[in-house]
Design an enzyme around this catalytic site. Structure first.
Site, PDB file in Angstrom:
ATOM      1  N   GLU A  94      85.618  25.065  41.127  1.00 48.28           N
ATOM      2  CA  GLU A  94      85.106  25.541  39.839  1.00 48.28           C
ATOM      3  C   GLU A  94      85.888  24.956  38.660  1.00 48.28           C
ATOM      4  O   GLU A  94      85.834  25.491  37.551  1.00 48.28           O
ATOM      5  CB  GLU A  94      85.151  27.065  39.802  1.00 48.28           C
ATOM      6  CG  GLU A  94      84.257  27.726  40.835  1.00 48.28           C
ATOM      7  CD  GLU A  94      84.335  29.238  40.785  1.00 48.28           C
ATOM      8  OE1 GLU A  94      83.747  29.831  39.858  1.00 48.28           O
ATOM      9  OE2 GLU A  94      84.987  29.826  41.657  1.00 48.28           O
ATOM     10  N   SER A 122      80.882  31.119  41.735  1.00 52.61           N
ATOM     11  CA  SER A 122      79.854  30.359  41.034  1.00 52.61           C
ATOM     12  C   SER A 122      78.696  29.936  41.931  1.00 52.61           C
ATOM     13  O   SER A 122      78.033  28.938  41.689  1.00 52.61           O
ATOM     14  CB  SER A 122      80.459  29.116  40.354  1.00 52.61           C
ATOM     15  OG  SER A 122      81.313  29.487  39.303  1.00 52.61           O
ATOM     16  N   ASN A 159      84.170  39.537  40.314  1.00 52.95           N
ATOM     17  CA  ASN A 159      84.756  38.373  39.642  1.00 52.95           C
ATOM     18  C   ASN A 159      85.909  38.869  38.776  1.00 52.95           C
ATOM     19  O   ASN A 159      85.683  39.591  37.801  1.00 52.95           O
ATOM     20  CB  ASN A 159      83.714  37.677  38.759  1.00 52.95           C
ATOM     21  CG  ASN A 159      82.558  37.110  39.570  1.00 52.95           C
ATOM     22  OD1 ASN A 159      82.584  35.985  40.015  1.00 52.95           O
ATOM     23  ND2 ASN A 159      81.538  37.935  39.770  1.00 52.95           N
TER      24      ASN A 159
END
Length: 316
Positions: free
Chosen positions: A28, A156, A278
């Site tokens: 990411e 993601s 998250n």
């Protein structure tokens, strides 16, 4: 998650010299660099003495040499969102934003997160961990189709596949296994997708996500212009409050601190299903926490300031 008591700051010099940690070496990295650039610009616009640091393998030496007073962690994925950088910052004695070592490690691991939720009686889909394409085929027979096949330690939506037909199983296995992470399999929940942000112990308004793609994947999250973000989410006030409470409980289960986000689905029978946590959500122009914050009257600069304040009031 402890209820973060806000330590309100009005003077930017109270933060001292701030390292904005971005980039890193995870899958990411690209998203983190965009998030970091946005955070850095917002802090500088507020006259904070902020400095962007691309967190490579020499980041500890860079931080020590720079004589920073605190760190704004905006690293996504492994190496930055999984407790590794948090432990390093603890060793340096450098205050930082967001969750601590334990919560970061748990939140990054979808398997451990699900096990915690199940242990607390919180709703999350049934699952299997598979170690081969053959085991994936067996799991499909047990759990039924469609399936979600995903690496358990990526974010993601990297490496995730939706499997509707048996002939898709091998490709889904190959894609998820390439992420160097245990492969998690769960039933694909048909329904409405929501995300709920938490800021200093407060659940922000839910956002409903709609995409014409098969699911809310990496492209839909960061590049597509046809993804719809509905905030207000369209739920009756009482129902939204119930789901916000579920988000708070789910975040508390991993010990989340300061700020974060929980993703969930609501099926055709109106049952909620928690998907993942998250602990360092995105802060790009497509990101969800800034959207939810705007619905409460907080602009991006104010949100970034509030997140930085959490580095002054750590209680975990």
């Amino acid at each position: 998650m402890q209820q973060t008591r806000r330590t309100a700051v009005s003077d930017p010099t109270a933060f001292g010299k701030v390292a904005v940690l971005m980039g890193g070496w995870s899958a990411e990295r690209e998203v983190s660099l965009k998030s970091g650039a946005a955070v850095l610009a917002a802090l500088r616009a507020s006259n904070v003495d902020a400095h962007g640091i691309d967190a490579d393998r020499a980041v500890l030496q860079t931080l020590a040499a720079g004589r920073f007073d605190r760190a704004f962690v905006i690293l996504h994925g492994r190496g930055g969102e999984d407790g590794v950088i948090q432990g390093a910052l603890e060793t340096l004695g450098l205050p930082y934003t967001g969750s601590g070592v334990m919560a970061s490690a748990l939140g990054m691991d979808k398997l451990r997160t699900k096990q915690l939720w199940l242990g607390m009686g919180l709703p999350t889909p049934a699952y299997r961990i598979v170690e081969s394409a053959a085991e994936l085929t067996a799991a499909a027979g047990e759990l039924g189709l469609p399936l979600a096949v995903k690496p358990s330690r990526e974010g993601s939506s990297i490496g995730i596949s939706r499997v509707d037909r048996a002939e898709q199983l091998k490709e889904a296995w190959t894609r998820a296994a390439a992420c160097d992470s245990p492969v998690l399999v769960e039933p694909w929940i048909q329904g409405r997708e929501y995300t709920g942000a938490v800021l200093q112990g407060q659940a922000l308004p839910l956002i409903r996500l709609e995409t014409p793609r098969a699911f809310y994947d990496y492209e839909a999250k960061y590049h597509a212009d046809d993804t719809r973000y509905l905030c207000p989410c369209g739920l009756p006030e009482a129902r939204e409050a119930e789901l916000q409470e579920l988000v708070r409980q789910a975040y508390a289960a991993v010990g989340g601190y300061g700020w974060g986000r929980v993703d969930l689905l609501v099926d055709s029978e109106d049952r909620p299903w928690l998907l993942e946590v998250n602990t360092v959500p995105g802060m790009t122009d497509h990101s969800l926490v800034p959207m939810a914050a705007r619905a409460t009257g907080l602009n991006f600069g104010e949100l970034v300031w509030r997140i930085l304040e959490t580095s002054l009031a750590r209680a975990d």
